[in-house]
Structures are given as C-alpha cells and as structure tokens.
Design an enzyme around this catalytic site. Structure first.
Site, mmCIF file in Angstrom:
data_model
loop_
_atom_site.group_PDB
_atom_site.id
_atom_site.type_symbol
_atom_site.label_atom_id
_atom_site.label_comp_id
_atom_site.label_asym_id
_atom_site.label_seq_id
_atom_site.Cartn_x
_atom_site.Cartn_y
_atom_site.Cartn_z
ATOM 1 N N LYS A 117 9.627 33.373 -13.569
ATOM 2 C CA LYS A 117 9.583 32.404 -14.667
ATOM 3 C C LYS A 117 8.160 31.905 -14.793
ATOM 4 C CE LYS A 117 12.688 30.646 -17.495
ATOM 5 N NZ LYS A 117 13.918 31.307 -17.964
HETATM 6 P P1 NAD Z 1 14.355 26.585 -27.868
HETATM 7 O O1 NAD Z 1 13.037 25.989 -27.595
HETATM 8 O O2 NAD Z 1 14.473 27.631 -28.904
HETATM 9 O O3 NAD Z 1 15.417 25.433 -28.205
HETATM 10 C C1 NAD Z 1 15.605 24.320 -27.376
HETATM 11 C C2 NAD Z 1 16.484 23.304 -28.085
HETATM 12 O O4 NAD Z 1 16.780 22.250 -27.158
HETATM 13 C C3 NAD Z 1 15.814 22.661 -29.290
HETATM 14 O O5 NAD Z 1 16.761 22.472 -30.303
HETATM 15 C C4 NAD Z 1 15.335 21.326 -28.742
HETATM 16 O O6 NAD Z 1 15.180 20.325 -29.741
HETATM 17 C C5 NAD Z 1 16.487 21.012 -27.796
HETATM 18 N N1 NAD Z 1 16.130 19.992 -26.800
HETATM 19 C C6 NAD Z 1 14.966 19.848 -26.118
HETATM 20 N N2 NAD Z 1 15.009 18.749 -25.365
HETATM 21 C C7 NAD Z 1 16.223 18.186 -25.568
HETATM 22 C C8 NAD Z 1 16.850 17.021 -25.092
HETATM 23 N N3 NAD Z 1 16.248 16.208 -24.225
HETATM 24 N N4 NAD Z 1 18.124 16.757 -25.518
HETATM 25 C C9 NAD Z 1 18.742 17.560 -26.399
HETATM 26 N N5 NAD Z 1 18.188 18.672 -26.897
HETATM 27 C C10 NAD Z 1 16.948 18.982 -26.477
HETATM 28 O O7 NAD Z 1 14.864 27.148 -26.435
HETATM 29 P P2 NAD Z 1 15.988 28.244 -26.160
HETATM 30 O O8 NAD Z 1 15.301 29.556 -26.008
HETATM 31 O O9 NAD Z 1 17.112 28.089 -27.115
HETATM 32 O O10 NAD Z 1 16.461 27.827 -24.688
HETATM 33 C C11 NAD Z 1 17.473 26.842 -24.477
HETATM 34 C C12 NAD Z 1 18.015 26.969 -23.061
HETATM 35 O O11 NAD Z 1 18.546 28.291 -22.887
HETATM 36 C C13 NAD Z 1 16.978 26.803 -21.944
HETATM 37 O O12 NAD Z 1 17.616 26.220 -20.825
HETATM 38 C C14 NAD Z 1 16.598 28.221 -21.607
HETATM 39 O O13 NAD Z 1 16.082 28.354 -20.301
HETATM 40 C C15 NAD Z 1 17.948 28.897 -21.759
HETATM 41 N N6 NAD Z 1 17.872 30.349 -21.970
HETATM 42 C C16 NAD Z 1 17.182 30.866 -23.024
HETATM 43 C C17 NAD Z 1 17.167 32.244 -23.192
HETATM 44 C C18 NAD Z 1 16.489 32.876 -24.379
HETATM 45 O O14 NAD Z 1 16.674 34.093 -24.567
HETATM 46 N N7 NAD Z 1 15.771 32.164 -25.200
HETATM 47 C C19 NAD Z 1 17.822 33.091 -22.286
HETATM 48 C C20 NAD Z 1 18.526 32.514 -21.228
HETATM 49 C C21 NAD Z 1 18.543 31.143 -21.076
#
Ligand code: NAD
Length: 427
Positions: A117
């Site tokens: 990561k």
């Molecule tokens: P992103 O940046 O596209 O979206 C994140 C979202 O979370 C946004 O809508 C943001 O406003 C919201 N957010 C941030 N802080 C917040 C808070 N305090 N309270 C409520 N909402 C909040 O990120 P993503 O890629 O969608 O990732 C989201 C989660 O999924 C993370 O934990 C990430 O590690 C996990 N994840 C992502 C992927 C991927 O392919 N992108 C894969 C596996 C896991």
C-alpha cells in the site's frame, strides 16, 4: 506472541490504531490455526517500507513538502500489489495495516501477488490538478527503486483515480525509457487499462451481497441499503444494487449525508455529484446527521469510505441484517466482539472488496501479454472468482462455526504461510 493487547510487538509503525488492529487480527488468526511461531514472526512485520519527503512547487509559488509512504508487506507469492491513497490522515502505520490486509486479500482470491500500500498525507480536494500531477510524479520518482511490474504494482485507492495512475505510469515509463503500462493497474483504458476495472470493486461487493441476501432469504426487491462513501466504490455499489432492485435509502460522504425512505434515484444522484455539486444538497432526499447514517434501519449496510467507522460506540446500535465491508478495516476488533453476539451476516473486507485487486490482476496479465479481453469476459471471470472465494469462506465458517472474518483470514494466512514454509528462510 498472542492475542493479548499487552504482548503486541513494539511497533516500528507507530502507535497507529489501524496497524495495531491489523496485527491483533493476525494474532487471533494465528492462535486459531496454530500457526508456526517462526512464520508468524515473519508475517507480523512488513517486508519493506519507504518514507519519502515529496517537495512540490505549489500554484502560489511556495514549496511544500508532503510525506509519502510505500509499504510492501509480503513479496512471497509474487510482486506486491496495492493502492495509493491521498488523504490527510495517512501515516506509516495506516499504510502498513492496509498492506498487510492486501496480502491476505490476494491470498484469499488465489492471486499471484503479495500485499502493498502507499499513501501521501494530503487533502486532494484542496490541491489543484497541476499540484496533484506534480505530487504524483515526484512521489513516483522517489519510490522508483522499489516498484516495478515484477516487484510492486500500485493501483488507485481513496483520493486517487485513473488519472493518478496515468501520471505514475508516464513517470515510470520516462525513467525506464519505454512505455510500461504493467507498472500500474486501474489506469485509463487507452493506456492499457482494463475494461470494468473502475467498477470492479463495487461489482464484487454486490456479487457478495447477492449471495448473502439469498442465504438469509430476502429478495433484492425487498431489500434496502445504506452506503457510507460515494466515491468509486460507494457509487458503483449503489448503482449495481439499484440495478438489481435494492432500494438505496441513505448515502453519505465526507461532507454530509442524505436519506429518502422511498429510495434515492441513484443515476440522478450520480449526475448531481458529477456536476460538481455537494451530495448533501441533492434535491431528491433530505439531509441527515452523518453520525446517524450507520445506524439507520436497513437490510444491507455498506461502509465504503474509511477504516474504523464501526466501533464499540455504535456497533450495538446497528440495525442491518448484512454488513458488507466495502472499505478496508471499517470495523474495529472491539466492535467485532460486540457483533459476534448478533446474527449479523458480515462479509469481511478482505473478501468483500477483493473485486478491485482481482480485476487489477486481469489488467496486469493483459498488459504483460499485450492481449486484451472484452468487458463480458472480465465481468464473467470476476464473478466466477468472487463466488468461488465467497463460498470457500462461507463453507469454512459454517464447518468450523467461526465468524466470516476469521474464516476468510484463516484461508489467506494459511496460504501465505504454506508458501513461506516451502520457500524456506534465506540464506
Ligand atoms: P474514493 O476517494 O473514490 O471515495 C471515498 C468516498 O468516501 C468519498 O465519497 C468521500 O467523500 C468519502 N469519505 C471520505 N471521508 C469520509 C468520512 N469521514 N465520512 C464519510 N465519508 C467519507 O475512494 P474509493 O476508491 O471509493 O475507496 C473507498 C474505500 O474502499 C477505501 O477504504 C478503500 O481502501 C477501499 N477500496 C477501494 C478499492 C478501489 O478499487 N478503489 C478497492 C478495495 C478497497
């Protein structure tokens, strides 16, 4: 070492609660599967970590130095794989925990990768596009010695997207002297990205939710969902659930939360947010207190934002039947203890959000071979691998009468442990 808090190793990775949480989870799995202490000794510490000062010229002419991290937890099964996160709370411990979870996730999905990561402590919403580009390129330059298509392959995560991956790919390619799409996954299609990668994590989450709904005997048309986070993962999860007839009754992001018991019009909300407006100002729902979001009554609760959202404070108040952990580490071990006593169907993060790294694997394979698949092939293979992993975890949980998280992590840890044992300890 044991699962007792007092005996946790003094962390090189700071007092980060997220890192402590990842190590605690590993220790309880180790106890459950009677893991060889010598293997545990190696698995409980990330293989390699880099901290880099990342100075960039800001738009106002001043220089600002950000701090970036890349942690590779395991290189035993192949190159390490894991996202790059831009968020103010990023620190070494958080990145180390996320890297460790990536190792178990890749193992559960039987992918030839270890876990990694990366992250930069910054607020991407406050950076201009030019600042983000300079930050990404300078960070890539700093971590060049430890990344590579056969060493460590980054991908998008919280606060980063396919454009971030395009800059990373270009910077790496300029350095090696040839176009090297296989250095990252989650990049734009025109640069060798994979169709369906952007949607893969959310789709995988929904494949798991459909299996869980079937098992508890609720049809999608009679189900409701609450989703925290409306970024890549949260928004695709909403779309895919709505397509299957599940009513989305509440959604939140970092700026606020909204609810509509009659169901939120997901395409309209996507357009609203896509137009640059705040989610909480969506006219088709009423604004609610974000603190109430996770405890709204619903069939499926999907945390899809940050880690450590379900804690000992709110765990007892959840009113859902299924908890689908789309985010990494959304549930603390203390909350897990409380949830164990309930009949909540938990789909643990290492399984639930594994669709992203699975299609990242497809993307890496296609780039290495320069032979590309169509979206139907990608989705069909994704569904096949997600369902296989889901049923393996579910069968083990039922057979041993253990929680889904313990079952999933046991499978993951055991696979890596076997490989480590076979390879032996060098020299
Ligand atoms: P992103 O940046 O596209 O979206 C994140 C979202 O979370 C946004 O809508 C943001 O406003 C919201 N957010 C941030 N802080 C917040 C808070 N305090 N309270 C409520 N909402 C909040 O990120 P993503 O890629 O969608 O990732 C989201 C989660 O999924 C993370 O934990 C990430 O590690 C996990 N994840 C992502 C992927 C991927 O392919 N992108 C894969 C596996 C896991």
């Amino acid at each position: 070492m044991d699962a007792n808090h007092k005996n946790l190793p003094k962390p090189v990775y700071g007092e980060s609660p997220t890192y402590q949480m990842a190590v605690l989870q590993l220790l309880s799995v180790a106890e459950h599967i009677h893991l060889d202490q010598n293997i545990l000794e190696r698995l409980s510490k990330p293989k390699r970590a880099m901290i880099a000062a990342v100075p960039i010229r800001m738009d106002d002419g001043k220089t600002h130095t950000f701090i970036g991290y890349r942690v590779q937890h395991s290189l035993t099964s192949g190159p390490s794989k894991g996202g790059l996160r831009y968020h103010p709370s990023v620190d070494l411990g958080e990145v180390a925990a996320l890297a460790m979870w990536m190792t178990w996730k890749c193992a559960i999905m039987n992918l030839p990768f270890g876990g990694a990561k990366g992250g930069i402590a910054c607020d991407p919403d406050k950076l201009s596009i030019g600042e983000k580009e300079r930050l990404t390129r300078r960070f890539t330059e700093e971590i060049l010695p430890i990344i590579g298509p056969r060493m460590d392959v980054p991908a998008p995560d919280l606060g980063t997207d396919e454009q971030t991956m395009a800059w990373l790919m270009d910077t790496y390619s300029m350095s090696v002297g040839y176009a090297c799409p296989e250095i990252v996954t989650g990049k734009p299609i025109e640069l060798g990205g994979c169709v369906g990668r952007r949607e893969a994590t959310g789709r995988g989450v929904v494949y798991c939710i459909m299996q869980a709904l079937q098992e508890i005997g609720i049809s999608p048309a009679n189900a409701t969902a609450v989703v925290q986070g409306f970024g890549n993962v949260g928004s695709v999860t909403c779309q895919e659930l709505a397509l299957r007839g599940v009513k989305i009754v509440a959604v939140g992001d970092r700026y606020g939360a909204i609810a509509n018991a009659a169901g939120i019009d997901v395409p309209a909300l996507l357009k609203h947010v896509g137009d640059g407006k705040l989610l909480k100002e969506f006219p088709g729902a009423r604004e609610i207190d974000p603190d109430d979001l996770l405890t709204i009554s619903c069939t499926v609760l999907v945390p899809a934002a940050l880690e450590r959202q379900i804690t000992e404070t709110n765990a007892g108040k959840l009113k859902c039947r299924i908890l689908a952990e789309a985010a990494n580490g959304p549930t603390t071990p203390e909350a897990d203890e409380i949830l164990k006593a309930t009949d909540l169907f938990i789909i643990p993060d290492v399984l639930c959000n594994a669709g992203g790294v699975t299609v990242s694997y497809f993307e890496w394979v296609q780039d290495m071979q320069q032979f590309f698949w169509d979206e139907a092939q990608v989705n069909q293979k994704l569904e096949q691998l997600m369902l296989k992993a889901f049923h393996q975890v579910r069968s083990l949980a039922k057979e041993k009468k253990i929680p889904m998280r313990l079952a999933a992590m046991s499978l993951g840890v055991q696979k890596v442990a076997k490989e480590k044992k076979r390879r032996g300890l060098y020299p």
